[in-house]
Scaffold this motif. Sequence first.
Motif, PDB file in Angstrom:
ATOM      1  N   GLU A  37      70.967  10.438  43.688  1.00 16.68           N
ATOM      2  CA  GLU A  37      70.900   9.042  44.132  1.00 16.68           C
ATOM      3  C   GLU A  37      69.506   8.462  43.936  1.00 16.68           C
ATOM      4  O   GLU A  37      69.343   7.357  43.451  1.00 16.68           O
ATOM      5  CB  GLU A  37      71.300   8.936  45.607  1.00 16.68           C
ATOM      6  CG  GLU A  37      71.209   7.520  46.130  1.00 16.68           C
ATOM      7  CD  GLU A  37      71.546   7.385  47.605  1.00 16.68           C
ATOM      8  OE1 GLU A  37      71.479   6.263  48.103  1.00 16.68           O
ATOM      9  OE2 GLU A  37      71.863   8.394  48.259  1.00 16.68           O
ATOM     10  N   TYR A  38      68.488   9.199  44.354  1.00 14.57           N
ATOM     11  CA  TYR A  38      67.102   8.787  44.148  1.00 14.57           C
ATOM     12  C   TYR A  38      66.644   9.449  42.853  1.00 14.57           C
ATOM     13  O   TYR A  38      66.487  10.654  42.787  1.00 14.57           O
ATOM     14  CB  TYR A  38      66.229   9.187  45.335  1.00 14.57           C
ATOM     15  CG  TYR A  38      66.565   8.395  46.577  1.00 14.57           C
ATOM     16  CD1 TYR A  38      65.959   7.167  46.806  1.00 14.57           C
ATOM     17  CD2 TYR A  38      67.498   8.852  47.495  1.00 14.57           C
ATOM     18  CE1 TYR A  38      66.271   6.412  47.935  1.00 14.57           C
ATOM     19  CE2 TYR A  38      67.814   8.111  48.626  1.00 14.57           C
ATOM     20  CZ  TYR A  38      67.194   6.894  48.834  1.00 14.57           C
ATOM     21  OH  TYR A  38      67.502   6.147  49.943  1.00 14.57           O
ATOM     22  N   ASN A  39      66.444   8.641  41.830  1.00 11.04           N
ATOM     23  CA  ASN A  39      66.237   9.194  40.496  1.00 11.04           C
ATOM     24  C   ASN A  39      64.821   9.045  39.937  1.00 11.04           C
ATOM     25  O   ASN A  39      64.560   9.459  38.814  1.00 11.04           O
ATOM     26  CB  ASN A  39      67.254   8.603  39.518  1.00 11.04           C
ATOM     27  CG  ASN A  39      67.268   7.080  39.521  1.00 11.04           C
ATOM     28  OD1 ASN A  39      66.479   6.436  40.188  1.00 11.04           O
ATOM     29  ND2 ASN A  39      68.202   6.522  38.772  1.00 11.04           N
ATOM     30  N   LEU A  40      63.899   8.468  40.697  1.00 12.23           N
ATOM     31  CA  LEU A  40      62.497   8.404  40.277  1.00 12.23           C
ATOM     32  C   LEU A  40      61.623   8.704  41.495  1.00 12.23           C
ATOM     33  O   LEU A  40      61.735   8.033  42.523  1.00 12.23           O
ATOM     34  CB  LEU A  40      62.151   7.025  39.706  1.00 12.23           C
ATOM     35  CG  LEU A  40      60.750   6.891  39.109  1.00 12.23           C
ATOM     36  CD1 LEU A  40      60.608   7.787  37.876  1.00 12.23           C
ATOM     37  CD2 LEU A  40      60.448   5.450  38.741  1.00 12.23           C
ATOM     38  N   TRP A  41      60.793   9.717  41.385  1.00 12.24           N
ATOM     39  CA  TRP A  41      59.944  10.177  42.490  1.00 12.24           C
ATOM     40  C   TRP A  41      58.487  10.136  42.050  1.00 12.24           C
ATOM     41  O   TRP A  41      58.168  10.428  40.897  1.00 12.24           O
ATOM     42  CB  TRP A  41      60.301  11.608  42.872  1.00 12.24           C
ATOM     43  CG  TRP A  41      61.648  11.776  43.482  1.00 12.24           C
ATOM     44  CD1 TRP A  41      62.858  11.635  42.858  1.00 12.24           C
ATOM     45  CD2 TRP A  41      61.936  12.133  44.828  1.00 12.24           C
ATOM     46  NE1 TRP A  41      63.879  11.881  43.740  1.00 12.24           N
ATOM     47  CE2 TRP A  41      63.343  12.192  44.954  1.00 12.24           C
ATOM     48  CE3 TRP A  41      61.144  12.410  45.935  1.00 12.24           C
ATOM     49  CZ2 TRP A  41      63.968  12.515  46.152  1.00 12.24           C
ATOM     50  CZ3 TRP A  41      61.762  12.737  47.119  1.00 12.24           C
ATOM     51  CH2 TRP A  41      63.158  12.787  47.224  1.00 12.24           C
TER      52      TRP A  41
END
Length: 86
Positions: A37-41
């Motif tokens: 779901e969270y694809n850029l960190w």
Amino acid sequence: YKGTLVALRVKPEAMEQVAEAVNRYPGATHNYQREGEYNLWFTLLTPEDALCQRILAEIRALPGVEKMMNLVSRKKYKINVQFNLK
């Protein structure tokens, strides 16, 4: 300086532009794409909280950013790593 780990949910078609925008901030490090779901960190280091909040608001407003999770560090861990380069 204080650090935070930030996770973004970015539309796939906007990934490259958002990653490039994040990379332009001097305190942004370790910017990487992930599955899920969270694809850029990325991590963000700033000397004061107000600057951190301003940068995060700017990033949150980028086209293609759908959601943001800010995981502020609460405790500092220092690891001493030594390499034998002989």
